[in-house]
Design a protein around this motif. Sequence first.
Motif, PDB file in Angstrom:
ATOM      1  N   LEU A  97      48.107  43.938  27.041  1.00  6.26           N
ATOM      2  CA  LEU A  97      47.310  44.691  26.079  1.00  6.26           C
ATOM      3  C   LEU A  97      46.618  43.782  24.959  1.00  6.26           C
ATOM      4  CD1 LEU A  97      48.579  48.359  25.284  1.00  6.26           C
ATOM      5  CD2 LEU A  97      46.599  47.666  26.442  1.00  6.26           C
ATOM      6  N   ASP A  98      47.590  42.897  24.740  1.00  8.17           N
ATOM      7  CA  ASP A  98      47.137  41.825  23.574  1.00  8.17           C
ATOM      8  C   ASP A  98      46.042  41.134  23.823  1.00  8.17           C
ATOM      9  OD1 ASP A  98      48.286  40.309  21.175  1.00  8.17           O
ATOM     10  OD2 ASP A  98      48.045  38.693  22.568  1.00  8.17           O
ATOM     11  N   THR A  99      46.029  40.785  25.223  1.00 10.57           N
ATOM     12  CA  THR A  99      44.712  39.996  25.353  1.00 10.57           C
ATOM     13  C   THR A  99      43.330  40.776  25.517  1.00 10.57           C
ATOM     14  OG1 THR A  99      46.237  38.517  26.838  1.00 10.57           O
ATOM     15  CG2 THR A  99      43.656  38.489  27.202  1.00 10.57           C
ATOM     16  N   PHE A 100      43.623  42.034  25.738  1.00 15.19           N
ATOM     17  CA  PHE A 100      42.454  43.170  25.879  1.00 15.19           C
ATOM     18  C   PHE A 100      42.094  43.343  24.476  1.00 15.19           C
ATOM     19  CE2 PHE A 100      41.456  47.574  25.544  1.00 15.19           C
ATOM     20  CZ  PHE A 100      40.582  47.632  26.557  1.00 15.19           C
ATOM     21  N   ALA A 101      43.242  43.608  23.504  1.00 15.23           N
ATOM     22  CA  ALA A 101      42.851  43.920  22.266  1.00 15.23           C
ATOM     23  C   ALA A 101      41.892  42.565  21.585  1.00 15.23           C
ATOM     24  CB  ALA A 101      44.003  44.019  21.266  1.00 15.23           C
ATOM     25  N   ARG A 102      42.560  41.456  21.776  1.00 16.52           N
ATOM     26  CA  ARG A 102      41.766  40.273  21.231  1.00 16.52           C
ATOM     27  C   ARG A 102      40.405  40.175  21.796  1.00 16.52           C
ATOM     28  NH1 ARG A 102      45.533  35.812  19.476  1.00 16.52           N
ATOM     29  NH2 ARG A 102      47.553  36.790  19.539  1.00 16.52           N
TER      30      ARG A 102
ATOM     31  N   GLN B 143      52.542  43.542  25.339  1.00 17.17           N
ATOM     32  CA  GLN B 143      52.983  42.945  26.573  1.00 17.17           C
ATOM     33  C   GLN B 143      52.441  44.055  27.726  1.00 17.17           C
ATOM     34  OE1 GLN B 143      56.849  41.457  27.573  1.00 17.17           O
ATOM     35  NE2 GLN B 143      57.186  41.047  25.483  1.00 17.17           N
ATOM     36  N   LEU B 144      52.252  45.469  27.139  1.00 16.21           N
ATOM     37  CA  LEU B 144      51.928  46.288  28.427  1.00 16.21           C
ATOM     38  C   LEU B 144      50.698  46.003  29.377  1.00 16.21           C
ATOM     39  CD1 LEU B 144      52.313  49.538  26.133  1.00 16.21           C
ATOM     40  CD2 LEU B 144      53.866  48.674  27.806  1.00 16.21           C
ATOM     41  N   PRO B 145      50.799  46.148  30.451  1.00 19.00           N
ATOM     42  CA  PRO B 145      49.647  45.401  31.452  1.00 19.00           C
ATOM     43  C   PRO B 145      48.582  46.501  31.586  1.00 19.00           C
ATOM     44  CG  PRO B 145      51.399  46.456  32.656  1.00 19.00           C
ATOM     45  CD  PRO B 145      52.005  46.672  31.254  1.00 19.00           C
ATOM     46  N   ILE B 146      47.442  45.881  31.512  1.00 15.96           N
ATOM     47  CA  ILE B 146      46.018  46.729  31.613  1.00 15.96           C
ATOM     48  C   ILE B 146      45.489  46.032  32.611  1.00 15.96           C
ATOM     49  CG2 ILE B 146      45.022  45.553  29.711  1.00 15.96           C
ATOM     50  CD1 ILE B 146      43.323  48.153  29.308  1.00 15.96           C
TER      51      ILE B 146
ATOM     52  N   GLY C 246      55.825  49.810  34.154  1.00 12.69           N
ATOM     53  CA  GLY C 246      54.756  49.156  34.642  1.00 12.69           C
ATOM     54  C   GLY C 246      55.230  47.917  35.601  1.00 12.69           C
ATOM     55  N   ASN C 247      56.237  47.501  35.184  1.00 18.39           N
ATOM     56  CA  ASN C 247      56.871  46.619  36.244  1.00 18.39           C
ATOM     57  C   ASN C 247      55.782  45.274  36.394  1.00 18.39           C
ATOM     58  OD1 ASN C 247      58.690  45.234  37.739  1.00 18.39           O
ATOM     59  ND2 ASN C 247      58.251  46.498  39.644  1.00 18.39           N
ATOM     60  N   HIS C 248      55.312  44.867  35.474  1.00 18.19           N
ATOM     61  CA  HIS C 248      54.586  43.684  35.462  1.00 18.19           C
ATOM     62  C   HIS C 248      54.562  42.676  34.187  1.00 18.19           C
ATOM     63  CE1 HIS C 248      50.928  41.616  36.579  1.00 18.19           C
ATOM     64  NE2 HIS C 248      50.519  42.444  37.935  1.00 18.19           N
ATOM     65  N   SER C 249      55.057  41.545  34.468  1.00 14.96           N
ATOM     66  CA  SER C 249      55.484  40.787  33.472  1.00 14.96           C
ATOM     67  C   SER C 249      54.201  39.878  33.054  1.00 14.96           C
ATOM     68  CB  SER C 249      56.307  39.785  33.780  1.00 14.96           C
ATOM     69  OG  SER C 249      56.639  38.685  32.739  1.00 14.96           O
ATOM     70  N   THR C 250      53.785  39.966  31.595  1.00 14.38           N
ATOM     71  CA  THR C 250      52.812  39.498  31.033  1.00 14.38           C
ATOM     72  C   THR C 250      52.997  38.621  30.040  1.00 14.38           C
ATOM     73  OG1 THR C 250      52.341  41.184  29.659  1.00 14.38           O
ATOM     74  CG2 THR C 250      51.264  41.468  31.431  1.00 14.38           C
ATOM     75  N   ARG C 251      54.575  38.184  29.850  1.00 15.09           N
ATOM     76  CA  ARG C 251      54.869  37.369  28.934  1.00 15.09           C
ATOM     77  C   ARG C 251      54.341  35.921  28.697  1.00 15.09           C
ATOM     78  NH1 ARG C 251      61.455  37.858  28.874  1.00 15.09           N
ATOM     79  NH2 ARG C 251      61.506  39.874  28.420  1.00 15.09           N
ATOM     80  N   LEU C 252      53.919  35.379  29.922  1.00 16.88           N
ATOM     81  CA  LEU C 252      53.486  33.970  29.946  1.00 16.88           C
ATOM     82  C   LEU C 252      52.135  34.257  29.155  1.00 16.88           C
ATOM     83  CD1 LEU C 252      53.867  31.198  30.674  1.00 16.88           C
ATOM     84  CD2 LEU C 252      52.622  31.846  32.954  1.00 16.88           C
TER      85      LEU C 252
ATOM     86  N   LEU D 103      49.350  29.431  36.004  1.00 20.74           N
ATOM     87  CA  LEU D 103      50.468  30.470  36.732  1.00 20.74           C
ATOM     88  C   LEU D 103      49.817  31.788  36.432  1.00 20.74           C
ATOM     89  CD1 LEU D 103      53.507  28.799  34.827  1.00 20.74           C
ATOM     90  CD2 LEU D 103      52.968  28.919  37.344  1.00 20.74           C
ATOM     91  N   VAL D 104      49.153  32.245  35.378  1.00 18.54           N
ATOM     92  CA  VAL D 104      48.830  33.655  35.050  1.00 18.54           C
ATOM     93  C   VAL D 104      47.602  33.803  36.167  1.00 18.54           C
ATOM     94  CG1 VAL D 104      47.278  34.923  33.547  1.00 18.54           C
ATOM     95  CG2 VAL D 104      49.117  33.466  32.642  1.00 18.54           C
TER      96      VAL D 104
END
Lengths: 374, 644
Positions: free
Chosen positions: B56-61, B44-47, B326-332, B392-393
């Motif tokens: 980071l999950d999206t970045f990695a994928r 979930q960490l923001p980048i 980081g205070n940035h929600s990426t959960r969605l 939303l994203v």
Amino acid sequence: MLETIKNTANRLAQPDILFWVLPMMMALIVLGTVAQKSIGLFAAQQEYFGSFFLMLGPIPVPAGLSIMGVFLVNLLCKFVMKSEWTWQKSGTIISHFGVLLLVFGGLMTALTSKEGFVMIPQGGSSTIVEDYHARNLAIRSDTETLLTIPHEHLENGMTVSDPKIPFTLSIDKYCFNCTITSRPENLQQGWERPGIFMMLNKAPAESQDEKNLTGIEFSITGTHGVDGKYLTFDGFPKPPTLVVNDKPYTITIERARRELPFSIELKEFKRALHPGTDMASAFMSQIIINDKEQGVSFPATIEMNEPLRYRGFTLYQSSFDLNGEVPYTILAVVENKGRLFPYIASILIALGLIIHLGLRIANRIKSRTEENAA
Amino acid sequence: MKTRFLSLLVIFLSILFMAASPLWAKDDDTHHEQKPFAMAEFGQLPILHDGRIKPLDTFARTQLIRFSDKDHIEHMPAITWLATTLFDPGNASELKIFRINNENLRHLMGLEERKKPLYAFVEITEGLEKTFPTVEKLMSENPQNISSDQKDLLTLHENALEYTQILRSLSLLLPLNVTVPEKWAKELPTLSTRSVNFLTLKKIDAGIQDEIKQIIKRKGQNPVKYTPNEQMTAVLGWQIKMIADAAEGNNLFRVIPDPWDERNTDEKNTGQKSGEWISPWELVQSGKGSPRTSEFLDLWTALGSNWSQLDDKAWHDNSKKLLALGNHSTRLEIFYNKLQPFFTSTIFFALSFLLALIALTFNQTKYIWVLAGGVLAIALGLQGLGLVARVLVLERPPVGTLYESILFVGFVAPFFAALMELRMKNMLGFLSAGFMGIGVGLLALSMAEEGDTMKVLTAVLNTQFWLATHVLCITIGYGWCLVTSVLSHIMLLGQATGKLDRPTLKNLTHAQGTLALTALLFTATGTILGGIWADQSWGRFWGWDPKENGAMLIVLWLIWIIHGKIAGQFSKLAVTMGLSFLSVIVGTAWIGVNLLGIGLHSYGFIEGLFWGLGVFTVGEMILIGGLAWMIQRKKQEGTTPDAA
């Protein structure tokens, strides 16, 4: 006479005309779109959509203007002669009227609209609108324009002389699109700066019209002291200036210009980027309009998708140039008397279709209910 | 071109560096595969990447898809691969992630043939080095003169460059295999050589460089004359410089909010709107540090040691702390990534199609109708959920790119068909919905292979109002057109096979008329709205841009068929054929014109799509023509109700 007109109008209102015009229009659109790949948007627009006929090999075929003309006449006659003015047909009538307005608006735009652009440095101002396409050969003395010749009239061997200018100019080489190379030493004889070092070469036209670099190489005779060979081209920052009888004469190739009735001052040009990229998310020009004629001066902001409309002119954020010492904004300037037509037309077409659909569905429900009752 | 050259130079240096000196402490085995870490918080960490904050999950994928065409390596999910690459570069460079499909390129790179053409970075470094001069030459070539083999070579070099950026993203925080002379070791905060990293060495770097200068002054350049301690100092100085040089311009891994960007320092906006974020290397090399950025670096360093020490609990805690910082929600977006709504919905669409087909084949419509409807509702729900998540994203209306228009049509077309079914109740609506869901879904899946599909938009498209009006209206229009076309196909098929009775045909004919009119309403209004947008944006209502022409082509086609029907110039069969062919007209206008590679709506030439569209067009012509021929024959034999 009236009868003949009526009969003719009735014939012109027949649906078979539409039946044949539409496929022709579709074929033209497909051809005109594919042609853009090779000849560019501007040329394709002129050739396929902005003319009456075009040549498909040796065969002349109707082009955009004639096809749209027939379509307009057919629709107008149908609208006047054949409309059934009933509630059931109200949707169709409104939609057809909307299409008439749309085509009519398009015609007005084609006939009256003027497009161009104004380039303003940050901190500077301008009143000059330059055309996107039309280029002129211009001879000026200080700020006074003595002579302009549209580029279509320029050709090799052409001689230009005028009582207002104290010399004769002969065009040795005209190229609508030139490339610039350095002039070999053995060909430098008789050339004045800057032509002594650079030469113009004819190149095939670019498909994007704005990219064509129009230029001429020319000889000056009839002066005492500055006769020689020169060159100039579109956008040349240092065009040749000849001093004859203590008066300077500047020879330029430039975009056709017209003057705005007010000046635009650029306070600041801003470009916002998507973070971490070079991709712009927004462009914005903060300007001041100074209108001496009306005695008005006011600030305004022009952004992408948010133009400024003033005295019949609409100013759009079109482009920018950040390569120089100060940023330049490039605003598109459009005068279009037909611009309201599409707005009204779209509302009418949508409204008409909605009514038509609504009535159709209502009728269907009614007939089903009747069937069920029976 | 210059930037690219510099970039490639960096890779060249990096490769040499990699080959010459494995400076980082390498984990002794691949134990992370056996004992997977809790990656939820880490993912979930923001980048900041490609203009937006993403997990980071999206970045990695995205990155793994770029290198290997897949979002996982065998049993390793993308996020674990990324963590390995960041924290254990030595082992990571042995993972087989570079897919080289081009046989000639494999040969050129001197690679062995494999069942799956996947290679590790360490396997391709030699080939990269060997082909660098060729790449250098290619860079000055006109892109149009570059062959597809050469293009593949360039892409591989670019990918390798990107990969080395990731590989070195945290090289400043990782423990190094270096020997620190005693004199300098005393000045380090920790004496454990195992935990010495670039950041700690940087504190003594100035002193070391000074000492090296003194040594050279006293004893010259030849290290043979140095004492063992002096040699050690010289080597350490060289190593520090090498690490810093190799990381020059390493700005891909932007995981720290830029402390000097006002959008990040403004308290109200902190963590909400994406300002500039910077990479750890950028932070250190630009000297932009602040107490807050130190917290980030400390936590990333801690994650590094947790990873190498297999400390799952501490890893989990530190990931959480970093996430809070980081205070940035990426959960969605994580939810979206996990759900893969468009892939899953395609499966449900396929299921509902099958059910509808079974029901029609065996005339069992009563229970299966409910079942097929339920499955279709799930498919539509998933598709809709995916669209809402994207809205939303990205904080903008759902359609801004060609891919997004496909996703949207993938929702509206089946949805309209389902509505139609609710009125007709003859299973044909579900059949159409399922069919369109599969077709459009597969098209979307083939386009999604390009990587991150959530893209930021260029300035002219960056407008909420027009995206919500013109774009949605015209896209809904495409949806109605597809429904009209599919229904018309069903009518042709039904008549050709004699499966349609007269009342059903009558119903369908009426529905077809309504659908065609609705399609006209949306496409015509959408097209004109597009003109109005153009008028608002750059002052001309109509510019004969390919996409505008495409939209007009659909409108004219519909007008032609509808008017031809009203005036009696078209028979009922011809109308149905014409409306069936609408699929090709829409395909050409929607996707085909982008292939011309010109105009404002161009997305570049995509070879696969070009051929796909060609085959589709020819296929439709044969299918529609064939069915019409069969109907005519039946009509002559007097076995069809009435050609519609």
